[in-house]
Design a protein around this motif. Structure first.
Motif, PDB file in Angstrom:
ATOM      1  N   ALA A 196     -43.866  -9.236  38.582  1.00 28.20           N
ATOM      2  CA  ALA A 196     -44.452  -8.226  37.704  1.00 28.20           C
ATOM      3  C   ALA A 196     -44.199  -6.815  38.255  1.00 28.20           C
ATOM      4  CB  ALA A 196     -45.944  -8.459  37.553  1.00 28.20           C
ATOM      5  N   VAL A 197     -44.055  -5.856  37.330  1.00 29.75           N
ATOM      6  CA  VAL A 197     -43.905  -4.454  37.707  1.00 29.75           C
ATOM      7  C   VAL A 197     -45.211  -3.983  38.352  1.00 29.75           C
ATOM      8  CG1 VAL A 197     -43.615  -2.118  36.800  1.00 29.75           C
ATOM      9  CG2 VAL A 197     -42.234  -3.989  35.889  1.00 29.75           C
ATOM     10  N   GLY A 198     -45.097  -3.180  39.379  1.00 19.91           N
ATOM     11  CA  GLY A 198     -46.269  -2.641  40.048  1.00 19.91           C
ATOM     12  C   GLY A 198     -46.087  -2.664  41.543  1.00 19.91           C
ATOM     13  N   PRO A 199     -47.112  -2.224  42.259  1.00 12.87           N
ATOM     14  CA  PRO A 199     -47.010  -2.213  43.721  1.00 12.87           C
ATOM     15  C   PRO A 199     -47.078  -3.634  44.272  1.00 12.87           C
ATOM     16  CG  PRO A 199     -49.209  -1.581  43.032  1.00 12.87           C
ATOM     17  CD  PRO A 199     -48.388  -1.711  41.773  1.00 12.87           C
ATOM     18  N   GLY A 200     -46.555  -3.801  45.476  1.00 14.39           N
ATOM     19  CA  GLY A 200     -46.558  -5.119  46.110  1.00 14.39           C
ATOM     20  C   GLY A 200     -47.953  -5.614  46.385  1.00 14.39           C
ATOM     21  N   PRO A 201     -48.077  -6.847  46.779  1.00 12.73           N
ATOM     22  CA  PRO A 201     -47.005  -7.727  47.198  1.00 12.73           C
ATOM     23  C   PRO A 201     -46.228  -8.304  46.016  1.00 12.73           C
ATOM     24  CG  PRO A 201     -49.056  -8.930  47.309  1.00 12.73           C
ATOM     25  CD  PRO A 201     -49.396  -7.513  46.925  1.00 12.73           C
ATOM     26  N   TYR A 202     -44.987  -8.630  46.281  1.00 14.84           N
ATOM     27  CA  TYR A 202     -44.125  -9.281  45.297  1.00 14.84           C
ATOM     28  C   TYR A 202     -44.029 -10.743  45.727  1.00 14.84           C
ATOM     29  CZ  TYR A 202     -43.218  -4.411  44.418  1.00 14.84           C
ATOM     30  OH  TYR A 202     -43.380  -3.076  44.146  1.00 14.84           O
ATOM     31  N   VAL A 203     -44.869 -11.559  45.125  1.00 16.91           N
ATOM     32  CA  VAL A 203     -45.008 -12.949  45.556  1.00 16.91           C
ATOM     33  C   VAL A 203     -43.941 -13.817  44.902  1.00 16.91           C
ATOM     34  CG1 VAL A 203     -46.556 -14.930  45.676  1.00 16.91           C
ATOM     35  CG2 VAL A 203     -47.468 -12.621  45.925  1.00 16.91           C
ATOM     36  N   VAL A 204     -43.182 -14.548  45.731  1.00 17.64           N
ATOM     37  CA  VAL A 204     -42.119 -15.419  45.235  1.00 17.64           C
ATOM     38  C   VAL A 204     -42.306 -16.840  45.772  1.00 17.64           C
ATOM     39  CG1 VAL A 204     -40.446 -13.563  44.933  1.00 17.64           C
ATOM     40  CG2 VAL A 204     -40.547 -14.766  47.113  1.00 17.64           C
ATOM     41  N   LEU A 241     -42.728  -8.392  55.012  1.00 20.26           N
ATOM     42  CA  LEU A 241     -43.834  -9.017  54.312  1.00 20.26           C
ATOM     43  C   LEU A 241     -44.957  -8.021  54.104  1.00 20.26           C
ATOM     44  CD1 LEU A 241     -43.874 -12.507  56.046  1.00 20.26           C
ATOM     45  CD2 LEU A 241     -42.716 -11.801  53.954  1.00 20.26           C
ATOM     46  N   PHE A 242     -45.806  -8.305  53.165  1.00 23.07           N
ATOM     47  CA  PHE A 242     -46.860  -7.386  52.735  1.00 23.07           C
ATOM     48  C   PHE A 242     -48.153  -7.604  53.526  1.00 23.07           C
ATOM     49  CE2 PHE A 242     -50.221  -5.911  49.907  1.00 23.07           C
ATOM     50  CZ  PHE A 242     -49.716  -4.714  49.446  1.00 23.07           C
ATOM     51  N   GLY A 243     -48.866  -6.512  53.753  1.00 26.97           N
ATOM     52  CA  GLY A 243     -50.229  -6.555  54.284  1.00 26.97           C
ATOM     53  C   GLY A 243     -50.358  -7.165  55.655  1.00 26.97           C
ATOM     54  N   GLU A 244     -51.340  -8.076  55.793  1.00 26.21           N
ATOM     55  CA  GLU A 244     -51.641  -8.683  57.087  1.00 26.21           C
ATOM     56  C   GLU A 244     -50.473  -9.473  57.658  1.00 26.21           C
ATOM     57  OE1 GLU A 244     -55.153 -11.039  56.730  1.00 26.21           O
ATOM     58  OE2 GLU A 244     -56.373  -9.356  56.048  1.00 26.21           O
ATOM     59  N   ASN A 264     -39.793 -25.905  51.275  1.00 32.94           N
ATOM     60  CA  ASN A 264     -40.406 -25.208  50.146  1.00 32.94           C
ATOM     61  C   ASN A 264     -41.217 -24.032  50.669  1.00 32.94           C
ATOM     62  OD1 ASN A 264     -39.907 -26.893  47.586  1.00 32.94           O
ATOM     63  ND2 ASN A 264     -40.374 -28.400  49.169  1.00 32.94           N
ATOM     64  N   PHE A 265     -40.972 -22.869  50.102  1.00 30.66           N
ATOM     65  CA  PHE A 265     -41.662 -21.636  50.484  1.00 30.66           C
ATOM     66  C   PHE A 265     -42.506 -21.187  49.291  1.00 30.66           C
ATOM     67  CE2 PHE A 265     -37.811 -21.919  52.998  1.00 30.66           C
ATOM     68  CZ  PHE A 265     -38.268 -21.638  54.276  1.00 30.66           C
ATOM     69  N   GLN A 266     -43.816 -21.279  49.429  1.00 29.43           N
ATOM     70  CA  GLN A 266     -44.726 -20.970  48.330  1.00 29.43           C
ATOM     71  C   GLN A 266     -45.568 -19.744  48.673  1.00 29.43           C
ATOM     72  OE1 GLN A 266     -44.665 -22.924  45.392  1.00 29.43           O
ATOM     73  NE2 GLN A 266     -42.844 -23.608  46.481  1.00 29.43           N
ATOM     74  N   GLY A 267     -45.650 -18.810  47.733  1.00 29.75           N
ATOM     75  CA  GLY A 267     -46.501 -17.644  47.913  1.00 29.75           C
ATOM     76  C   GLY A 267     -46.036 -16.675  48.976  1.00 29.75           C
ATOM     77  N   VAL A 268     -44.728 -16.454  49.076  1.00 30.68           N
ATOM     78  CA  VAL A 268     -44.193 -15.521  50.071  1.00 30.68           C
ATOM     79  C   VAL A 268     -44.448 -14.087  49.580  1.00 30.68           C
ATOM     80  CG1 VAL A 268     -42.145 -14.741  51.305  1.00 30.68           C
ATOM     81  CG2 VAL A 268     -42.445 -17.184  50.784  1.00 30.68           C
ATOM     82  N   PRO A 269     -45.275 -13.302  50.283  1.00 30.35           N
ATOM     83  CA  PRO A 269     -45.648 -11.960  49.832  1.00 30.35           C
ATOM     84  C   PRO A 269     -44.686 -10.877  50.338  1.00 30.35           C
ATOM     85  CG  PRO A 269     -46.958 -12.522  51.727  1.00 30.35           C
ATOM     86  CD  PRO A 269     -46.047 -13.696  51.460  1.00 30.35           C
ATOM     87  N   LEU A 270     -43.583 -10.693  49.630  1.00 30.80           N
ATOM     88  CA  LEU A 270     -42.610  -9.682  50.049  1.00 30.80           C
ATOM     89  C   LEU A 270     -43.159  -8.275  49.816  1.00 30.80           C
ATOM     90  CD1 LEU A 270     -39.410 -11.379  48.597  1.00 30.80           C
ATOM     91  CD2 LEU A 270     -40.142 -11.297  50.993  1.00 30.80           C
TER      92      LEU A 270
END
Length: 141
Positions: free
Chosen positions: A31-39, A74-77, A107-113
């Motif tokens: 989605a457009v907007g600030p991160g995180p960009y979760v893939v 990666l984003f945040g913490e 499998n990589f789930q919820g990677v917060p780029l």
């Protein structure tokens, strides 16, 4: 030794067989907007070991980098953490007649780029980079 890999939505190994869903990914949309960009994605494939190399231990390593060969931000913490994985294959001293095919899936789930852009999953065998799977993360409405 031969490494065959694919970037996909999901991978699974069952009964020595590789199951892949949504193979051939080269774009991930967020989605457009600030991160995180979760893939969410998977790296799945096979390693073919010839009989002459069967007695030796092998190590498959994966690491996610930017298209500029830097660790994926990666984003945040999780900033500063590394996205990747490792699989160790123990050799067999018994005489081998045929190639041994080893299936795997990470499998990589919820990677917060933290950033949009180009990324590569770098695949290494025994410390040598042998494949790079490129994909782009893009924002859409």
């Amino acid at each position: 030794m031969q490494l065959d890999v694919v970037l996909c939505d999901h991978g699974q190994v069952s009964g020595d067989k590789l199951f892949v869903s949504g193979g051939g990914v080269d774009r991930m949309y967020v989605a457009v907007g600030p991160g995180p960009y979760v893939v969410n994605f998977a790296i799945a494939g096979t390693i073919t070991v010839p009989p002459s190399q069967a007695p030796y231990d092998r190590r498959l390593t994966l690491r996610l980098e930017t298209e500029d060969d830097e660790p994926a931000p990666l984003f945040g913490e999780l900033a500063g953490a590394v996205v990747g994985g490792e699989m160790v294959m123990t050799g067999n001293s018994a005489p081998a007649i045929d190639d041994q095919v080893i299936a795997f899936a990470f499998n990589f789930q919820g990677v917060p780029l933290a950033e949009l852009g180009g990324y590569e999953m770098v695949c290494s065998l025994d410390g040598e980079d042998v494949r790079r799977l490129f994909f782009r993360v893009e924002a859409v409405n």
